[in-house]
Design an enzyme around this catalytic site. Structure first.
Site, PDB file in Angstrom:
ATOM      1  N   HIS A 137      38.176  30.831  44.295  1.00  0.00           N
ATOM      2  CA  HIS A 137      39.622  30.670  44.495  1.00  0.00           C
ATOM      3  C   HIS A 137      40.348  30.522  43.150  1.00  0.00           C
ATOM      4  O   HIS A 137      41.334  31.212  42.888  1.00  0.00           O
ATOM      5  CB  HIS A 137      39.924  29.452  45.371  1.00  0.00           C
ATOM      6  CG  HIS A 137      41.386  29.092  45.347  1.00  0.00           C
ATOM      7  ND1 HIS A 137      42.332  29.758  46.089  1.00  0.00           N
ATOM      8  CD2 HIS A 137      42.067  28.176  44.610  1.00  0.00           C
ATOM      9  CE1 HIS A 137      43.524  29.261  45.824  1.00  0.00           C
ATOM     10  NE2 HIS A 137      43.403  28.295  44.930  1.00  0.00           N
ATOM     11  N   HIS A 142      43.720  32.787  40.842  1.00  0.00           N
ATOM     12  CA  HIS A 142      44.789  32.336  39.939  1.00  0.00           C
ATOM     13  C   HIS A 142      44.841  33.025  38.581  1.00  0.00           C
ATOM     14  O   HIS A 142      45.924  33.220  38.031  1.00  0.00           O
ATOM     15  CB  HIS A 142      44.667  30.821  39.677  1.00  0.00           C
ATOM     16  CG  HIS A 142      45.129  29.968  40.818  1.00  0.00           C
ATOM     17  ND1 HIS A 142      46.460  29.819  41.142  1.00  0.00           N
ATOM     18  CD2 HIS A 142      44.441  29.199  41.708  1.00  0.00           C
ATOM     19  CE1 HIS A 142      46.572  28.995  42.188  1.00  0.00           C
ATOM     20  NE2 HIS A 142      45.362  28.606  42.555  1.00  0.00           N
ATOM     21  N   GLU A 183      50.613  29.600  45.457  1.00  0.00           N
ATOM     22  CA  GLU A 183      49.478  29.709  46.386  1.00  0.00           C
ATOM     23  C   GLU A 183      49.690  30.763  47.473  1.00  0.00           C
ATOM     24  O   GLU A 183      48.771  31.505  47.800  1.00  0.00           O
ATOM     25  CB  GLU A 183      49.168  28.359  47.033  1.00  0.00           C
ATOM     26  CG  GLU A 183      48.671  27.296  46.064  1.00  0.00           C
ATOM     27  CD  GLU A 183      47.273  27.549  45.490  1.00  0.00           C
ATOM     28  OE1 GLU A 183      46.595  28.516  45.905  1.00  0.00           O
ATOM     29  OE2 GLU A 183      46.867  26.787  44.588  1.00  0.00           O
ATOM     30  N   SER A 202      42.707  35.252  47.379  1.00  0.00           N
ATOM     31  CA  SER A 202      41.290  34.895  47.370  1.00  0.00           C
ATOM     32  C   SER A 202      40.715  34.783  48.783  1.00  0.00           C
ATOM     33  O   SER A 202      39.564  34.413  48.950  1.00  0.00           O
ATOM     34  CB  SER A 202      41.081  33.581  46.600  1.00  0.00           C
ATOM     35  OG  SER A 202      41.788  32.513  47.219  1.00  0.00           O
TER      36      SER A 202
END
Ligand code: HBI
Ligand code: FE
Length: 298
Positions: A137, A142, A183, A202
């Protein structure tokens, strides 16, 4: 700053068997040499699955960032090599942490352009479910966006804003902005809606749900609206907020949130699936997915 060389590779277990940080900033060694073949294998499964899904779904900046980074299918990336590339491009680096860290620790890192990434990877039997952010993730989701100068500034601003919000007691409001942008954000690209949020990028199931499913609402991003909106941490989002371009976040990176909190005082909260008459609705969701879940007590 550079990462000190005398770091522990793990915190020591405390009385509850949980992890105790050895350092106040919670940084540990990634311990890249210690990943097993099985752990690299889990990375490969996840990487290949997302790489098939994302070319037509992730925004151009995500795809470009990924292409420019030393990230591939065969191995969990080495944070030192990622940091070299990121530092050159946007002045960010990646540091390893054991998992979730306290809010102030998290913000302190972001405010200094350090992205704390979980060093562990989920197990093969929990590919789609995990409570704490792991290396897949944090890195796959990111780091590509942190190669983009606007996102690089925006996430640093969130760190600085987070430190202030923590003192003012307005953290819940700011956390919603992070949630619905960094997010779970969508962006309007000339060729359609695309993903830029790491939580979507993700996740195999959510990267399809967020863009293609009839169930969720897709609404134009508005700061006040987002700050009033609760979110779900345990399932797909009921509403996704869409920015008109990544540059829209540039404004937020320079905003003084204090007056915003001021005018938010006493405004009602909005439930995750609710649409308001003042919303710019891009698509009105059927709400079916979450309605079915509620019916079955899920
Ligand atoms: N720690 N490692 C890690 N990653 C996060 O995303 C994170 C965290 N601690 C706190 C936190 N996020 C959020 O609750 C804040 O953004 C509010
Ligand atoms: Fe995240």
């Amino acid at each position: 700053m550079s990462v000190p060389s005398d770091l522990p590779s793990q915190g020591g277990p405390d009385a509850d068997g949980g992890q105790q940080p050895v350092r106040a900033d919670w940084i540990i060694h990634q311990g890249w040499e210690h990943y097993t073949a099985e752990e690299h294998g889990v990375w490969k499964t996840l990487f290949q699955r997302q790489t098939r899904l994302l070319p037509s779904r992730a925004c151009d900046a995500f795809v470009q960032g990924m292409a420019d980074l030393p990230i591939g299918p065969d191995q969990i990336p080495d944070f030192r090599r990622l940091s070299d590339k990121l530092m050159q491009r946007t002045g960010w680096q990646v540091v390893a942490v054991p998992g979730l860290v306290p809010d102030e620790v998290f913000f302190e890192h972001l405010a200094n352009r350090r992205f704390p990434a979980g060093h562990f990877i989920r197990k093969a039997h929990e590919l789609d479910y995990l409570e704490e952010p792991d290396v897949f993730h944090d890195i796959f989701g990111h780091i590509p966006m942190l190669m983009h100068p606007v996102i690089a500034d925006y996430i640093q601003a969130y760190g600085k804003g987070g430190l202030r919000a923590h003192q003012m007691g307005t953290l819940d409001k700011l956390a919603r902005v992070y949630w619905y942008t960094v997010e779970f954000g969508l962006v309007q690209q000339r060729d359609g809606l695309r993903i830029y949020g790491a939580g979507i990028a993700s996740s195999a199931t959510e990267s399809v749900f967020a863009l293609d499913d009839a169930s969720p609402n897709r609404v134009g991003f508005n700061l006040d609206r987002v700050m009033r909106t609760r979110y779900r941490i345990d399932d797909f989002q009921e509403t996704y907020f869409v920015i008109s371009s990544l540059d829209a976040l540039l404004e937020l990176a320079h905003i003084d949130f204090a007056p915003v909190y001021e005018r938010m005082q006493g405004r009602s909260e909005v439930e995750p699936g609710t649409l308001l008459t003042t919303d710019t609705v891009i698509s009105r969701g059927t709400g079916r997915y979450h309605a079915e879940k509620r019916k079955h007590g899920g």
